[in-house]
Design a protein around this motif. Structure first.
Motif, PDB file in Angstrom:
ATOM      1  N   ARG A  52       0.831  -1.214   0.000  1.00 62.29           N
ATOM      2  CA  ARG A  52       0.000   0.000   0.000  1.00 62.29           C
ATOM      3  C   ARG A  52       0.858   1.255   0.000  1.00 62.29           C
ATOM      4  NH1 ARG A  52      -4.794  -1.414   4.130  1.00 62.29           N
ATOM      5  NH2 ARG A  52      -5.420   0.697   3.620  1.00 62.29           N
ATOM      6  N   ILE A  53       2.036   1.174   0.574  1.00 64.16           N
ATOM      7  CA  ILE A  53       2.980   2.288   0.570  1.00 64.16           C
ATOM      8  C   ILE A  53       3.715   2.332  -0.767  1.00 64.16           C
ATOM      9  CG2 ILE A  53       5.061   3.242   1.670  1.00 64.16           C
ATOM     10  CD1 ILE A  53       2.405   3.258   3.362  1.00 64.16           C
ATOM     11  N   ARG A  54       4.175   1.176  -1.221  1.00 67.63           N
ATOM     12  CA  ARG A  54       4.953   1.062  -2.460  1.00 67.63           C
ATOM     13  C   ARG A  54       4.228   1.687  -3.641  1.00 67.63           C
ATOM     14  NH1 ARG A  54       4.857  -4.730  -3.782  1.00 67.63           N
ATOM     15  NH2 ARG A  54       2.794  -4.134  -4.490  1.00 67.63           N
ATOM     16  N   ASP A  55       2.919   1.507  -3.705  1.00 66.47           N
ATOM     17  CA  ASP A  55       2.152   1.937  -4.868  1.00 66.47           C
ATOM     18  C   ASP A  55       1.555   3.343  -4.747  1.00 66.47           C
ATOM     19  OD1 ASP A  55       2.729  -0.523  -6.021  1.00 66.47           O
ATOM     20  OD2 ASP A  55       0.925  -1.463  -5.217  1.00 66.47           O
ATOM     21  N   LEU A  56       1.816   4.042  -3.640  1.00 66.93           N
ATOM     22  CA  LEU A  56       1.354   5.428  -3.530  1.00 66.93           C
ATOM     23  C   LEU A  56       2.102   6.277  -4.549  1.00 66.93           C
ATOM     24  CD1 LEU A  56       1.206   5.990   0.337  1.00 66.93           C
ATOM     25  CD2 LEU A  56      -0.738   5.801  -1.234  1.00 66.93           C
ATOM     26  N   THR A  57       1.391   7.165  -5.209  1.00 68.11           N
ATOM     27  CA  THR A  57       2.015   8.058  -6.184  1.00 68.11           C
ATOM     28  C   THR A  57       2.373   9.385  -5.522  1.00 68.11           C
ATOM     29  OG1 THR A  57      -0.073   9.060  -6.861  1.00 68.11           O
ATOM     30  CG2 THR A  57       0.629   7.055  -8.056  1.00 68.11           C
ATOM     31  N   VAL A  58       3.150  10.178  -6.236  1.00 69.26           N
ATOM     32  CA  VAL A  58       3.465  11.532  -5.764  1.00 69.26           C
ATOM     33  C   VAL A  58       2.163  12.303  -5.562  1.00 69.26           C
ATOM     34  CG1 VAL A  58       4.560  13.723  -6.417  1.00 69.26           C
ATOM     35  CG2 VAL A  58       5.770  11.551  -6.769  1.00 69.26           C
ATOM     36  N   ASP A  60      -0.708  11.030  -4.699  1.00 65.42           N
ATOM     37  CA  ASP A  60      -1.281  10.541  -3.442  1.00 65.42           C
ATOM     38  C   ASP A  60      -0.578  11.162  -2.239  1.00 65.42           C
ATOM     39  OD1 ASP A  60      -3.032   8.803  -4.832  1.00 65.42           O
ATOM     40  OD2 ASP A  60      -1.556   7.175  -4.793  1.00 65.42           O
ATOM     41  N   LEU A  61       0.743  11.281  -2.314  1.00 66.88           N
ATOM     42  CA  LEU A  61       1.497  11.867  -1.199  1.00 66.88           C
ATOM     43  C   LEU A  61       1.137  13.336  -1.014  1.00 66.88           C
ATOM     44  CD1 LEU A  61       4.974  10.224  -1.845  1.00 66.88           C
ATOM     45  CD2 LEU A  61       3.264   9.546  -0.142  1.00 66.88           C
ATOM     46  N   ASN A  62       0.943  14.041  -2.117  1.00 66.32           N
ATOM     47  CA  ASN A  62       0.505  15.439  -2.017  1.00 66.32           C
ATOM     48  C   ASN A  62      -0.893  15.522  -1.415  1.00 66.32           C
ATOM     49  OD1 ASN A  62       2.824  16.688  -3.026  1.00 66.32           O
ATOM     50  ND2 ASN A  62       2.158  16.412  -5.133  1.00 66.32           N
ATOM     51  N   ASP A  63      -1.774  14.592  -1.807  1.00 64.19           N
ATOM     52  CA  ASP A  63      -3.116  14.565  -1.227  1.00 64.19           C
ATOM     53  C   ASP A  63      -3.053  14.235   0.265  1.00 64.19           C
ATOM     54  OD1 ASP A  63      -4.325  15.257  -3.592  1.00 64.19           O
ATOM     55  OD2 ASP A  63      -5.178  13.270  -3.999  1.00 64.19           O
ATOM     56  N   LEU A  64      -2.148  13.350   0.652  1.00 68.26           N
ATOM     57  CA  LEU A  64      -1.982  13.016   2.065  1.00 68.26           C
ATOM     58  C   LEU A  64      -1.541  14.250   2.848  1.00 68.26           C
ATOM     59  CD1 LEU A  64      -1.943  10.895   4.332  1.00 68.26           C
ATOM     60  CD2 LEU A  64       0.390  10.324   3.633  1.00 68.26           C
ATOM     61  N   ALA A  65      -0.605  15.009   2.294  1.00 70.67           N
ATOM     62  CA  ALA A  65      -0.166  16.247   2.948  1.00 70.67           C
ATOM     63  C   ALA A  65      -1.331  17.221   3.071  1.00 70.67           C
ATOM     64  CB  ALA A  65       0.984  16.882   2.166  1.00 70.67           C
ATOM     65  N   ALA A  66      -2.154  17.307   2.031  1.00 69.37           N
ATOM     66  CA  ALA A  66      -3.325  18.195   2.071  1.00 69.37           C
ATOM     67  C   ALA A  66      -4.288  17.748   3.164  1.00 69.37           C
ATOM     68  CB  ALA A  66      -4.021  18.216   0.709  1.00 69.37           C
ATOM     69  N   VAL A  78      -5.603   7.401  -0.116  1.00 67.55           N
ATOM     70  CA  VAL A  78      -5.225   8.064   1.134  1.00 67.55           C
ATOM     71  C   VAL A  78      -6.201   7.669   2.240  1.00 67.55           C
ATOM     72  CG1 VAL A  78      -5.025  10.311   2.274  1.00 67.55           C
ATOM     73  CG2 VAL A  78      -4.027   9.971   0.003  1.00 67.55           C
ATOM     74  N   ALA A  79      -7.492   7.661   1.932  1.00 70.53           N
ATOM     75  CA  ALA A  79      -8.504   7.318   2.930  1.00 70.53           C
ATOM     76  C   ALA A  79      -8.352   5.879   3.417  1.00 70.53           C
ATOM     77  CB  ALA A  79      -9.903   7.534   2.350  1.00 70.53           C
ATOM     78  N   ALA A  80      -7.796   5.008   2.584  1.00 66.89           N
ATOM     79  CA  ALA A  80      -7.665   3.592   2.940  1.00 66.89           C
ATOM     80  C   ALA A  80      -6.441   3.310   3.814  1.00 66.89           C
ATOM     81  CB  ALA A  80      -7.598   2.749   1.672  1.00 66.89           C
ATOM     82  N   LEU A  81      -5.570   4.298   3.990  1.00 66.31           N
ATOM     83  CA  LEU A  81      -4.365   4.075   4.784  1.00 66.31           C
ATOM     84  C   LEU A  81      -4.700   3.941   6.265  1.00 66.31           C
ATOM     85  CD1 LEU A  81      -1.949   6.639   3.089  1.00 66.31           C
ATOM     86  CD2 LEU A  81      -1.953   4.153   2.803  1.00 66.31           C
ATOM     87  N   SER A  82      -4.061   2.998   6.904  1.00 62.43           N
ATOM     88  CA  SER A  82      -4.231   2.799   8.350  1.00 62.43           C
ATOM     89  C   SER A  82      -3.112   3.527   9.087  1.00 62.43           C
ATOM     90  CB  SER A  82      -4.171   1.303   8.671  1.00 62.43           C
ATOM     91  OG  SER A  82      -2.853   0.808   8.451  1.00 62.43           O
TER      92      SER A  82
END
Length: 137
Positions: A52-58, A60-66, A78-82
């Motif tokens: 789930r981490i390996r397949d996160l895109t840039v 997705d990472l920007n959305d996570l920061a948001a 992002v919502a599916a991350l535990s």
């Protein structure tokens, strides 16, 4: 005098080449679609354990920061991350930073030489600061 006027009509500025705009847009899309695995932050063996981490895109990472900034993105990945996933993500970036720091120390570089930055530093730092104990009250 009108030659130096900073408020001149913006339509007088020559139009950019549409091909240049398309190339820039394609580069941005390509960059946003790179995954954590593509970034080379951890070994393939480590990332194999963290799909789930390996397949996160840039993106997705920007959305996570948001999301950590309180801006909803409706990003399903992002919502599916535990909490465990967030800790694993922080660990991937931490290990990368430690490896870079160790390399600099072995070359006797100064601490000021460490220039490791990533677009998703905010969520990782937030994860480190957050209380990850679910039983704490």
């Amino acid at each position: 005098m009108t030659e130096n006027n900073p408020f001149k009509d913006l339509s007088a500025v020559p139009a950019r080449d549409p091909d240049d705009l398309q190339r820039a847009e394609n580069l941005q899309k390509k960059e946003q679609s790179r995954t954590v695995a593509d970034l080379g932050l951890a070994t393939p063996e480590q990332l194999e354990q963290l799909p789930r981490i390996r397949d996160l895109t840039v993106h997705d990472l920007n959305d996570l920061a948001a999301e950590f900034s309180g801006i909803p993105t409706d990003n399903r990945r992002v919502a599916a991350l535990s909490l465990d996933d967030l800790q694993d993500l922080e660990g991937v970036f931490f290990e990368f930073k430690r490896a870079v720091g160790s390399d600099l120390v072995s070359r006797r570089a100064t601490v000021r030489s460490v220039d490791v930055s990533c677009c998703c530093c905010t969520p990782c730092c937030s994860c480190a600061a957050a209380d990850m104990t679910p039983t704490a009250s």
